[in-house]
Design a protein around this motif. Structure first.
Motif, PDB file in Angstrom:
ATOM      1  N   GLU A 167      17.727 -23.963 -18.439  1.00 58.92           N
ATOM      2  CA  GLU A 167      16.781 -24.096 -19.547  1.00 58.92           C
ATOM      3  C   GLU A 167      15.336 -24.092 -19.058  1.00 58.92           C
ATOM      4  O   GLU A 167      14.413 -24.216 -19.845  1.00 58.92           O
ATOM      5  CB  GLU A 167      17.033 -25.413 -20.294  1.00 58.92           C
ATOM      6  N   MET A 168      15.155 -24.000 -17.767  1.00 58.44           N
ATOM      7  CA  MET A 168      13.797 -24.047 -17.219  1.00 58.44           C
ATOM      8  C   MET A 168      13.300 -22.637 -16.943  1.00 58.44           C
ATOM      9  O   MET A 168      14.024 -21.819 -16.389  1.00 58.44           O
ATOM     10  CB  MET A 168      13.784 -24.875 -15.931  1.00 58.44           C
ATOM     11  N   ASP A 169      12.057 -22.394 -17.337  1.00 58.79           N
ATOM     12  CA  ASP A 169      11.480 -21.067 -17.172  1.00 58.79           C
ATOM     13  C   ASP A 169      10.680 -21.023 -15.870  1.00 58.79           C
ATOM     14  O   ASP A 169       9.676 -21.729 -15.740  1.00 58.79           O
ATOM     15  CB  ASP A 169      10.579 -20.773 -18.383  1.00 58.79           C
ATOM     16  N   PHE A 170      11.130 -20.218 -14.946  1.00 57.62           N
ATOM     17  CA  PHE A 170      10.432 -20.127 -13.665  1.00 57.62           C
ATOM     18  C   PHE A 170       9.405 -19.004 -13.643  1.00 57.62           C
ATOM     19  O   PHE A 170       8.812 -18.711 -12.598  1.00 57.62           O
ATOM     20  CB  PHE A 170      11.431 -19.957 -12.513  1.00 57.62           C
ATOM     21  N   ASP A 181      12.493 -28.581  -7.754  1.00 60.59           N
ATOM     22  CA  ASP A 181      11.438 -27.623  -7.411  1.00 60.59           C
ATOM     23  C   ASP A 181      10.613 -27.239  -8.632  1.00 60.59           C
ATOM     24  O   ASP A 181       9.405 -27.082  -8.549  1.00 60.59           O
ATOM     25  CB  ASP A 181      12.053 -26.376  -6.776  1.00 60.59           C
ATOM     26  N   TRP A 182      11.319 -27.097  -9.775  1.00 63.71           N
ATOM     27  CA  TRP A 182      10.576 -26.741 -10.982  1.00 63.71           C
ATOM     28  C   TRP A 182       9.555 -27.836 -11.304  1.00 63.71           C
ATOM     29  O   TRP A 182       8.386 -27.580 -11.517  1.00 63.71           O
ATOM     30  CB  TRP A 182      11.541 -26.562 -12.172  1.00 63.71           C
ATOM     31  N   VAL A 183      10.042 -29.093 -11.290  1.00 64.57           N
ATOM     32  CA  VAL A 183       9.168 -30.213 -11.661  1.00 64.57           C
ATOM     33  C   VAL A 183       8.011 -30.339 -10.673  1.00 64.57           C
ATOM     34  O   VAL A 183       6.858 -30.510 -11.060  1.00 64.57           O
ATOM     35  CB  VAL A 183       9.974 -31.537 -11.740  1.00 64.57           C
ATOM     36  N   ALA A 192       1.684 -22.938 -13.428  1.00 65.82           N
ATOM     37  CA  ALA A 192       2.334 -22.149 -12.382  1.00 65.82           C
ATOM     38  C   ALA A 192       3.316 -21.120 -12.947  1.00 65.82           C
ATOM     39  O   ALA A 192       3.462 -20.030 -12.396  1.00 65.82           O
ATOM     40  CB  ALA A 192       3.059 -23.074 -11.401  1.00 65.82           C
ATOM     41  N   PHE A 193       3.991 -21.472 -14.036  1.00 69.17           N
ATOM     42  CA  PHE A 193       5.046 -20.577 -14.537  1.00 69.17           C
ATOM     43  C   PHE A 193       4.562 -19.711 -15.697  1.00 69.17           C
ATOM     44  O   PHE A 193       5.357 -19.133 -16.427  1.00 69.17           O
ATOM     45  CB  PHE A 193       6.271 -21.395 -14.947  1.00 69.17           C
ATOM     46  N   ILE A 198       3.911 -15.521 -21.834  1.00 72.69           N
ATOM     47  CA  ILE A 198       4.063 -16.945 -22.159  1.00 72.69           C
ATOM     48  C   ILE A 198       2.880 -17.748 -21.625  1.00 72.69           C
ATOM     49  O   ILE A 198       2.686 -17.887 -20.420  1.00 72.69           O
ATOM     50  CB  ILE A 198       5.382 -17.502 -21.593  1.00 72.69           C
ATOM     51  N   ALA A 199       2.088 -18.247 -22.571  1.00 69.53           N
ATOM     52  CA  ALA A 199       0.935 -19.065 -22.190  1.00 69.53           C
ATOM     53  C   ALA A 199       1.395 -20.499 -21.995  1.00 69.53           C
ATOM     54  O   ALA A 199       2.368 -20.936 -22.606  1.00 69.53           O
ATOM     55  CB  ALA A 199      -0.120 -18.997 -23.277  1.00 69.53           C
ATOM     56  N   GLN A 200       0.740 -21.229 -21.113  1.00 70.73           N
ATOM     57  CA  GLN A 200       1.064 -22.643 -20.935  1.00 70.73           C
ATOM     58  C   GLN A 200      -0.195 -23.469 -21.149  1.00 70.73           C
ATOM     59  O   GLN A 200      -1.279 -23.063 -20.760  1.00 70.73           O
ATOM     60  CB  GLN A 200       1.665 -22.867 -19.548  1.00 70.73           C
ATOM     61  N   LYS A 201       0.000 -24.613 -21.777  1.00 71.86           N
ATOM     62  CA  LYS A 201      -1.176 -25.367 -22.233  1.00 71.86           C
ATOM     63  C   LYS A 201      -1.301 -26.753 -21.619  1.00 71.86           C
ATOM     64  O   LYS A 201      -2.271 -27.451 -21.858  1.00 71.86           O
ATOM     65  CB  LYS A 201      -1.132 -25.496 -23.758  1.00 71.86           C
ATOM     66  N   MET A 202      -0.308 -27.156 -20.855  1.00 74.20           N
ATOM     67  CA  MET A 202      -0.403 -28.492 -20.252  1.00 74.20           C
ATOM     68  C   MET A 202      -1.625 -28.534 -19.332  1.00 74.20           C
ATOM     69  O   MET A 202      -1.872 -27.605 -18.567  1.00 74.20           O
ATOM     70  CB  MET A 202       0.869 -28.778 -19.452  1.00 74.20           C
ATOM     71  N   PRO A 203      -2.407 -29.608 -19.418  1.00 75.45           N
ATOM     72  CA  PRO A 203      -3.613 -29.684 -18.574  1.00 75.45           C
ATOM     73  C   PRO A 203      -3.251 -29.710 -17.082  1.00 75.45           C
ATOM     74  O   PRO A 203      -2.165 -30.157 -16.705  1.00 75.45           O
ATOM     75  CB  PRO A 203      -4.254 -31.024 -18.965  1.00 75.45           C
ATOM     76  N   VAL A 204      -4.179 -29.268 -16.261  1.00 73.94           N
ATOM     77  CA  VAL A 204      -3.995 -29.342 -14.811  1.00 73.94           C
ATOM     78  C   VAL A 204      -4.513 -30.712 -14.361  1.00 73.94           C
ATOM     79  O   VAL A 204      -5.684 -31.023 -14.543  1.00 73.94           O
ATOM     80  CB  VAL A 204      -4.773 -28.211 -14.102  1.00 73.94           C
ATOM     81  N   PHE A 205      -3.619 -31.545 -13.809  1.00 69.06           N
ATOM     82  CA  PHE A 205      -4.002 -32.935 -13.523  1.00 69.06           C
ATOM     83  C   PHE A 205      -4.445 -33.188 -12.083  1.00 69.06           C
ATOM     84  O   PHE A 205      -4.937 -34.260 -11.780  1.00 69.06           O
ATOM     85  CB  PHE A 205      -2.830 -33.866 -13.855  1.00 69.06           C
TER      86      PHE A 205
END
Lengths: 466, 232
Positions: A167-170, A181-183, A192-193, A198-205
């Motif tokens: 279920e994880m998109d690499f 490794d995904w986490v 990273a993925f 597919i855009a990703q919106k989680m902030p870079v911490f």
């Protein structure tokens, strides 16, 4: 919780004028601002804390961000603007707040910025902006008027520890296909993925590797599985009290300044004189009277101000505006750490033994306690050398310290507070005064205790309007 | 079992032989450059301390002797003694508080040997050891003539201070052998009756740090080991 539309935030205009930049800088460097905020080039506390994040914003460009009047209002009383902020009050006077504001306003963002033309009236831009805010889920952390009821924009993590690799998109990466490794890679770089589609919106911490591993461990525990009962720690009442107080202490960052449960005291990296480091508070439950602790947490006035225990120390214990419930939890936490329970004790009923009192006075004088413990209202003595050789004012002892703690402290100070400057006068339980009270160390210490109780300001009555 | 006994026996023999074949390591510690100006100790906080001195008292952190040598350098065998064990001497090492100054400023002691801490001052002192490997102690001596006896089990060099009089500090070096010395007013030292062998000798100074030197002690005769510290 939030700034409601009904309760509009207003602050006085022109209130911040005429502060002294120089005095403001000095205050910022001494009262405790730098405990949490990086100001200037001094990174010692940040480094001592060792996390990839600060607990409060760096202030080196704050003069370009906020207006002087807003800053003045904020530092005078942070809860005026935000009732749930963690920023405490340092009980600054109007003059002090003006000085600090004057200094902060000199801290500008010197980076060249491209001029931008904004059309703030454009309905299209407003609509688009609102859409972006919803899309990125800004309201997940910020309170935004009209969006209070919006849900989270991202997935729930409550069963994340059981998430299957399929279920994880690499994305397009060659990251090894495993949960670990995904986490790791996601937390290292939340984008990273990302792929073209597919855009990703989680902030870079920008977590450190150590922090990523800790977070990953926590995420692994996020499952809906019911663990076998025998692996679940059952918390009894005492442990529950400790745990709930501990969480409060972590939330309010007590350990930023104090050593508590053997960790913390990050601020000490910036304090040269060991005597000026905020006290170790792990044993507070055993040490101080509960009514005193209640009053102190409600309205601390210990450091940096006249009529306090160590008035010559410039760093101030802030006022956190704890609720009674929070004070209660913290009190039970400290008591729990000392294996004590909350009981109503009438400390005003503790009276010195008339037979012991005069002996206690003689020992007190013989041992020259006043060499270090000042008897009057001492303040910082600029130009007269350090005040680092001073110890707490003893007239506070009667209304503050538990009588049995005083004796235990006298017997072996280092046992209760490792590294303390207070020496033992009765090493290994032996008295240097064989002719006093039959040479009994215990009796002599009790006599000193009784004398201390006789000289101080009285304890606060236990029955009070709590 | 047999081999172990044999080894033990051999070691014992070597030891006895070693004792009989011993030499002295002597030398001096010179100082290169201008002597830094010693800070004056301000004793205003305690009138008893003030009254104890007619002349101004200065810090003993760096004391350069009139012959250009450095005082208060501790010299000791750092390596080379192997697993030899040495009994602690019966006599005590005295460590006094006199005129609100520790005397001596740097002192060496053997593990298990007794340190006699005494106060010759009619004022309150506390002796606070900042040791890391040995348990710390912090004992008050409020009366003149009070004494305290301490022993140390682990070799280390640590600071001692008095919190009542913040200018007071001294250093104690603990060694598991008797081959140590502290330079005095002429900067010289001698490590006596060192068994023949190869050693690393170290010189320690509270401000200028440490220096080491390889020394070979022959069956008879003396060896010279001169050290030099430079102004920083």
């Amino acid at each position: 919780m939030s700034l409601s539309a009904k309760n509009e935030f207003t602050y006085a205009k022109g209130s911040s004028v005429e502060g002294s930049i120089q005095r403001g800088k000095q205050l910022v460097e001494t009262v405790g601002c730098q405990g949490c905020h990086v100001v200037g080039e001094n990174l010692k506390i940040r480094e001592a804390r060792g996390t990839s994040y600060d607990i409060a914003p760096e202030l080196n460009r704050v003069g370009s961000k906020v207006s002087p009047d807003w800053a003045y209002d904020w530092i005078r009383n942070p809860r005026h603007y935000n009732p749930t902020t963690k920023m405490p009050s340092l009980r600054l006077t109007e003059g002090e707040a003006r000085d600090i504001t004057a200094y902060l306003m000199t801290l500008h963002d010197e980076r060249p910025m491209e001029p931008v033309t904004l059309n703030l009236e454009s309905p299209i831009a407003i609509k688009k902006g609102e859409g972006l805010i919803r899309e990125y889920g800004c309201n997940g952390c910020h309170v935004i008027r009209g969006m209070e009821k919006e849900g989270r924009v991202s997935v729930s993590l409550s069963n994340f520890g059981r998430k299957k690799v399929e279920e994880m998109d690499f994305g397009d990466t060659d990251v090894h296909h495993a949960w670990n490794d995904w986490v790791f890679n996601k937390l290292k770089n939340s984008r990273a993925f990302q792929t073209e589609r597919i855009a990703q919106k989680m902030p870079v911490f920008a977590f450190s590797e150590e922090e990523i591993k800790l977070l990953r461990m926590f995420l692994l525990s996020e499952t809906k599985d019911e663990p076998d009962r025998k692996y679940v720690q059952a918390f009894d009442k005492k442990q529950q009290n400790i745990e709930s107080g501990r969480r409060l202490a972590i939330m309010y960052n007590c350990q930023q300044c104090h050593q508590l449960e053997k960790s913390g005291s990050h601020i000490s990296a910036n304090i040269e004189e060991a005597a000026f480091i905020p006290p170790i508070i792990t044993g507070e439950g055993k040490k101080v009277q509960e009514p005193w602790l209640h009053d102190f947490l409600q309205n601390p006035s210990v450091t940096g101000q006249p009529n306090s225990i160590r008035p010559w120390i410039p760093t101030r214990m802030p006022t956190f505006n704890f609720s009674d419930d929070e004070i209660n939890k913290l009190t039970k936490y400290f008591l729990g750490l000392s294996s004590q329970e909350l009981e109503l004790r009438d400390y005003t009923a503790v009276r010195p033994d008339p037979a012991l009192l005069p002996v206690g006075r003689t020992i007190f004088e013989d041992f020259q306690c006043l060499k270090c413990h000042p008897s009057g209202n001492v303040v910082a003595r600029p130009g007269e050398g350090s005040t680092a050789d001073l110890a707490p004012v003893l007239t506070k002892a009667r209304g503050r310290l538990k009588p049995e703690w005083i004796v235990e402290w006298l017997a072996d100070p280092n046992k209760l507070q490792e590294g303390t400057r207070m020496p033992t006068f009765w090493p290994d339980g032996q008295s240097p005064l064989p002719d006093v009270l039959d040479g009994s160390a215990q009796k002599q210490m009790e006599a000193v205790r009784d004398y201390l109780i006789s000289i101080g300001q009285p304890a606060r009555p236990v029955v009070s309007a709590r | 079992m047999y081999t172990r006994h044999l080894l033990k026996a051999t070691a014992l023999c070597m030891c006895i032989v070693g004792q009989s074949m011993a030499g002295d390591v002597t030398g001096k510690v010179s100082f290169d450059g201008a002597a830094p100006k010693a800070a004056r100790l301000k004793m205003n906080a305690d009138p008893v301390c003030m009254k104890a001195h007619k002349n101004p008292v200065t810090s003993e952190e760096v004391v350069v002797n009139s012959n250009g040598t450095l005082k208060n350098v501790m010299i000791y065998v750092k390596e080379g003694l192997g697993s030899r064990k040495f009994d602690a001497p019966g006599q005590k090492v005295e460590f006094d508080q006199l005129g609100c100054v520790y005397t001596p400023h740097v002192v060496g002691i053997q593990t298990g040997q007794e340190l006699l801490v005494k106060s010759s001052d009619p004022t309150l002192h506390n002796v606070h050891s900042l040791s890391k490997d040995n348990p710390q102690f912090n004992v008050a001596q409020p009366k003149k003539g009070m004494t305290l006896t301490k022993k140390f089990e682990k070799p280390e060099t640590f600071k001692v201070k008095c919190e009542v009089h913040t200018w007071m500090n001294a250093w104690i070096g603990v060694f598991n052998h008797p081959f140590f010395a502290v330079t005095g007013g002429d900067g010289s030292f001698s490590l006596k009756k060192l068994p023949a062998g190869d050693y690393t000798v170290e010189a320690w100074h509270e401000k200028y740090g440490t220096q080491t030197m390889k020394v070979k002690v022959a069956a008879t005769g003396a060896v010279t080991a001169d050290f030099k510290f430079a102004a920083k």
